[in-house]
Every structure is written in structure tokens, then in C-alpha cells.
Design an enzyme around this catalytic site. Structure first.
Site, PDB file in Angstrom:
ATOM      1  N   ARG A   1      19.984 -10.873   3.491  1.00 35.58           N
ATOM      2  CA  ARG A   1      20.447 -10.941   2.113  1.00 35.58           C
ATOM      3  C   ARG A   1      20.616 -12.389   1.656  1.00 35.58           C
ATOM      4  NH1 ARG A   1      24.950  -7.793   3.892  1.00 35.58           N
ATOM      5  NH2 ARG A   1      23.347  -6.298   4.287  1.00 35.58           N
TER       6      ARG A   1
ATOM      7  N   ASP B 275      25.991 -12.168   0.418  1.00 33.02           N
ATOM      8  CA  ASP B 275      26.845 -11.022   0.734  1.00 33.02           C
ATOM      9  C   ASP B 275      28.286 -11.468   0.530  1.00 33.02           C
ATOM     10  OD1 ASP B 275      27.610  -8.532   1.730  1.00 33.02           O
ATOM     11  OD2 ASP B 275      27.537  -9.185   3.816  1.00 33.02           O
TER      12      ASP B 275
ATOM     13  N   ARG C  90      20.618 -10.090  -4.895  1.00 29.22           N
ATOM     14  CA  ARG C  90      20.927  -9.189  -3.792  1.00 29.22           C
ATOM     15  C   ARG C  90      20.383  -7.794  -4.070  1.00 29.22           C
ATOM     16  NH1 ARG C  90      25.310  -7.795  -0.165  1.00 29.22           N
ATOM     17  NH2 ARG C  90      24.543  -5.926   0.856  1.00 29.22           N
TER      18      ARG C  90
ATOM     19  N   ASP D 270      32.160 -10.051   0.812  1.00 27.28           N
ATOM     20  CA  ASP D 270      33.000  -8.951   1.295  1.00 27.28           C
ATOM     21  C   ASP D 270      34.451  -9.246   0.973  1.00 27.28           C
ATOM     22  OD1 ASP D 270      31.009  -7.386   2.524  1.00 27.28           O
ATOM     23  OD2 ASP D 270      31.069  -8.624   4.334  1.00 27.28           O
TER      24      ASP D 270
HETATM   25  N1  PH2 Z   1      26.134 -13.671  11.767  1.00 29.61           N
HETATM   26  C1  PH2 Z   1      26.204 -12.727  10.823  1.00 29.61           C
HETATM   27  N2  PH2 Z   1      25.711 -11.502  11.081  1.00 29.61           N
HETATM   28  C2  PH2 Z   1      25.781 -10.528  10.139  1.00 29.61           C
HETATM   29  C3  PH2 Z   1      26.355 -10.782   8.878  1.00 29.61           C
HETATM   30  C4  PH2 Z   1      26.866 -12.076   8.615  1.00 29.61           C
HETATM   31  O1  PH2 Z   1      27.371 -12.351   7.514  1.00 29.61           O
HETATM   32  N3  PH2 Z   1      26.771 -13.015   9.616  1.00 29.61           N
HETATM   33  N4  PH2 Z   1      26.428  -9.793   7.942  1.00 29.61           N
HETATM   34  C5  PH2 Z   1      25.927  -8.595   8.209  1.00 29.61           C
HETATM   35  C6  PH2 Z   1      26.015  -7.541   7.220  1.00 29.61           C
HETATM   36  O2  PH2 Z   1      27.237  -7.501   6.610  1.00 29.61           O
HETATM   37  C7  PH2 Z   1      25.272  -8.257   9.483  1.00 29.61           C
HETATM   38  N5  PH2 Z   1      25.283  -9.314  10.427  1.00 29.61           N
END
Ligand code: PH2
Length: 157
Positions: free
Chosen positions: A91, A94, A82, A96
Site C-alpha cells: 500500500r 496505511d 490507497r 491505523d
Molecule cells: N513491516 C510491516 N509489515 C506490515 C505492515 C506494516 O505497516 N509494516 N502492515 C501490514 C498491513 O497492515 C502488513 N505488514
């Protein structure tokens, strides 16, 4: 042990395989127990361009403070290559921190509950699979999911 929920997302490479391996890595963090991984969902990127995302949510219990858990999650992100060239860049992985017990944390690099989770179907749907009765400050998961009805997501299996 504090219950916590982690959002997983990837839109580069073999995203499904990455999420499965990353979940196994999270389960092995010392001080993390009882990880459960939701089904996977595919959706178009929200607020950005690029390939579709695959997303999931992991439920776990942890003895770690929120900030230490975050540091472990960031360490795992880095293992998957990443980089952060710009906001919302595609990415490989990710992670969170969505919820940490009932704590509210507002620090520059750590806001919990995650400030946008209540308006993202790709978080709410897998979270509802794991924890159908959970309520966020903004409402129940079914109520919040109805408000995201415009966001197309596809459950994978
Ligand atoms: N569908 C989807 N869209 C995103 C995602 C994600 O995990 N799924 N994460 C993002 C940045 O955090 C921006 N947009």
C-alpha cells in the site's frame, strides 16, 4: 480533547515522503491538535510479501469521536491512492487508529486498541519513542518490544 495514536505505514513509492505529507494532512484535520510524529523505521513486511515498509506513529489530541477520526484517516488514505485489492496488499499509505484514550471499541471495522499492535515491533518502537512510559493491556512497551526481538527493524534518520 482525547489523546490518540495513529500508526502510519507505506511500502510503495517514496514511503518516507508519503508519511511526512500524510502526517501534515492529519495535523490539519479540524478537531485535531498537537500532532507529534515519531522517527521512521524500515522493516520487512510482516504477514505479507512485497517491498520493505517504512512505519511511524503520530500522537495527537482530538475533539472528534473515534469513528469520525477514522473516517478522516480513511479519506487521507484514499488521497494517496490507497486501494484494497486483497488483505495485506502493498500500500502507498496505511493509517491505523491504534489507541483512542482508554476506550475499548469492538466494531466490525474499528477495533481499538488495535488488536495486533502489541506484537508488532514496527508499531511498538516508534510508539515508545513518543511515549516511553505507556503501558498496553499486554505489558509495558519495553517488555513487549523484547518479545518482538525476532523482528528486525531499522531506525531511519
Ligand atoms: N513491516 C510491516 N509489515 C506490515 C505492515 C506494516 O505497516 N509494516 N502492515 C501490514 C498491513 O497492515 C502488513 N505488514
Amino acid at each position: 480533547m482525547t489523546p490518540a495514536y495513529v500508526g502510519l505505514g507505506a511500502n510503495l513509492g517514496d514511503a518516507g515522503a508519503t508519511l511526512r505529507r500524510a502526517a501534515a494532512d492529519i495535523a490539519r484535520i479540524p478537531g485535531v491538535d498537537g500532532l507529534r510524529l515519531s522517527p521512521f523505521y524500515r522493516s520487512a513486511p510482516v504477514d505479507s510479501g512485497g517491498p520493505d515498509y517504512v512505519n511511524a506513529v503520530a500522537a495527537l489530541r482530538t475533539a472528534l469521536p473515534a469513528r469520525e477520526l477514522l473516517r478522516e484517516l480513511q479519506r487521507i488514505e484514499l488521497q494517496y491512492g490507497r486501494t484494497r485489492p486483497y488483505r495485506n496488499a502493498p500500500r502507498t499509505l496505511d493509517l491505523d487508529l491504534l489507541l483512542y484514550g482508554n476506550e475499548r471499541i469492538e466494531e466490525p471495522d474499528l477495533v481499538v486498541p488495535h488488536p495486533r499492535m502489541h506484537e508488532r515491533a514496527f508499531v511498538l518502537a516508534p510508539l515508545a519513542d513518543l511515549e516511553p512510559g505507556l503501558r498496553l493491556a499486554q505489558g509495558s512497551l519495553p517488555e513487549l518490544l523484547r518479545q518482538c526481538a525476532g523482528q528486525a527493524i531499522e531506525r531511519l534518520d
